[in-house]
Design a protein around this motif. Structure first.
Motif, mmCIF file in Angstrom:
data_model
loop_
_atom_site.group_PDB
_atom_site.id
_atom_site.type_symbol
_atom_site.label_atom_id
_atom_site.label_comp_id
_atom_site.label_asym_id
_atom_site.label_seq_id
_atom_site.Cartn_x
_atom_site.Cartn_y
_atom_site.Cartn_z
ATOM 1 N N VAL A 197 42.939 -11.555 27.512
ATOM 2 C CA VAL A 197 41.884 -10.636 27.074
ATOM 3 C C VAL A 197 41.828 -9.418 27.996
ATOM 4 C CG1 VAL A 197 39.380 -10.350 26.833
ATOM 5 C CG2 VAL A 197 40.498 -12.404 25.943
ATOM 6 N N GLN A 198 41.892 -9.652 29.296
ATOM 7 C CA GLN A 198 41.843 -8.550 30.252
ATOM 8 C C GLN A 198 43.030 -7.617 30.085
ATOM 9 O OE1 GLN A 198 41.576 -10.696 33.957
ATOM 10 N NE2 GLN A 198 39.347 -10.862 33.867
ATOM 11 N N MET A 199 44.216 -8.184 29.811
ATOM 12 C CA MET A 199 45.399 -7.365 29.615
ATOM 13 C C MET A 199 45.259 -6.518 28.353
ATOM 14 S SD MET A 199 49.387 -8.545 29.352
ATOM 15 C CE MET A 199 49.297 -9.231 31.027
ATOM 16 N N THR A 200 44.725 -7.128 27.299
ATOM 17 C CA THR A 200 44.539 -6.399 26.048
ATOM 18 C C THR A 200 43.536 -5.267 26.220
ATOM 19 O OG1 THR A 200 45.005 -8.385 24.750
ATOM 20 C CG2 THR A 200 43.819 -6.605 23.645
ATOM 21 N N GLU A 201 42.457 -5.534 26.957
ATOM 22 C CA GLU A 201 41.427 -4.518 27.161
ATOM 23 C C GLU A 201 41.917 -3.362 28.023
ATOM 24 O OE1 GLU A 201 38.236 -6.770 28.772
ATOM 25 O OE2 GLU A 201 37.462 -7.403 26.798
ATOM 26 N N SER A 202 42.860 -3.649 28.929
ATOM 27 C CA SER A 202 43.347 -2.594 29.834
ATOM 28 C C SER A 202 44.511 -1.808 29.249
ATOM 29 C CB SER A 202 43.778 -3.220 31.169
ATOM 30 O OG SER A 202 44.876 -4.091 30.982
#
Length: 204
Positions: A197-202
């Motif tokens: 999720v963090q990778m997708t958001e960044s």
């Protein structure tokens, strides 16, 4: 992640994971439990815990496709992210397995692939271990796929099979490690999900 459980009897994994969430040991939220057994202690426990509950069985839905659709709809309405089979004695249908592919976990009371497959559950597994003369047993957490006990293995832990072991003594030794093993596996899945999720958001 929101956790949903499927249980047929006591639901020990559901209880252990829910307590871990309450104690801050697992960064997840228990939201729902499905049982195919209207008299299961797990169903009563889940109601007392404030989880969404449903009794969904072949008695209510004789058509397997309708049962599959009913379970899927309940889990979707509960906003479930990760499914945990907690002694669930029925096969999941293609709709649920497809919607939650890679997000359905089960624990099996042996060192898979040994003593797995159709008809191998509960006391039958421990009896097979003893009859085979194995010196090690244990438990395995694996992803659930259409094949019985054939999904990718996520975690295993061994216990010794001791001289003079009976079905009950071996069973108790295996059950003593199951809660901690499932907790470790779920933690890893939750951590991987958070990282994705963090990778997708960044990502721009």
């Amino acid at each position: 992640m929101n956790l949903a459980f499927l249980a047929s009897h006591g639901g020990s994994a559901a209880r252990h994971l829910t307590q871990a969430c309450r104690d801050g040991e697992l960064d997840a939220v228990p939201v729902a439990l499905v049982s195919n057994n209207s008299r299961s202690p797990a169903l009563e426990w889940a109601r007392e815990e404030g989880l969404e509950t449903a009794h969904l069985s072949s008695a209510k839905y004789p058509d397997p496709d309708e049962l599959d659709a009913a379970i899927f709809q309940f889990l979707q309405d509960a906003d479930a992210d990760l499914l945990i089979l907690s002694g669930y004695m029925r096969e999941l249908g293609p709709r649920v397995l497809g919607a939650f592919a890679g997000r359905v976990l089960n624990i099996h009371p042996s060192l898979l692939p040994r003593h797995g497959g159709r008809g191998m559950y509960g006391d039958r597994v421990h009896r097979a271990v003893l009859e085979a003369g194995d010196t090690q047993s244990g438990a395995t957490v694996h992803l659930v796929t259409a094949g019985i006990d054939e999904g990718p293995r996520l975690a295993q832990e061994e216990v010794p099979v001791r001289p003079g072991d009976t079905l009950e003594t071996l069973k108790a030794r295996v059950q003593a490690i199951e809660g901690g093993l499932m907790l470790r596996a779920v933690r890893e899945v939750v951590a991987e999900h958070r990282a994705d999720v963090q990778m997708t958001e960044s990502t721009p």
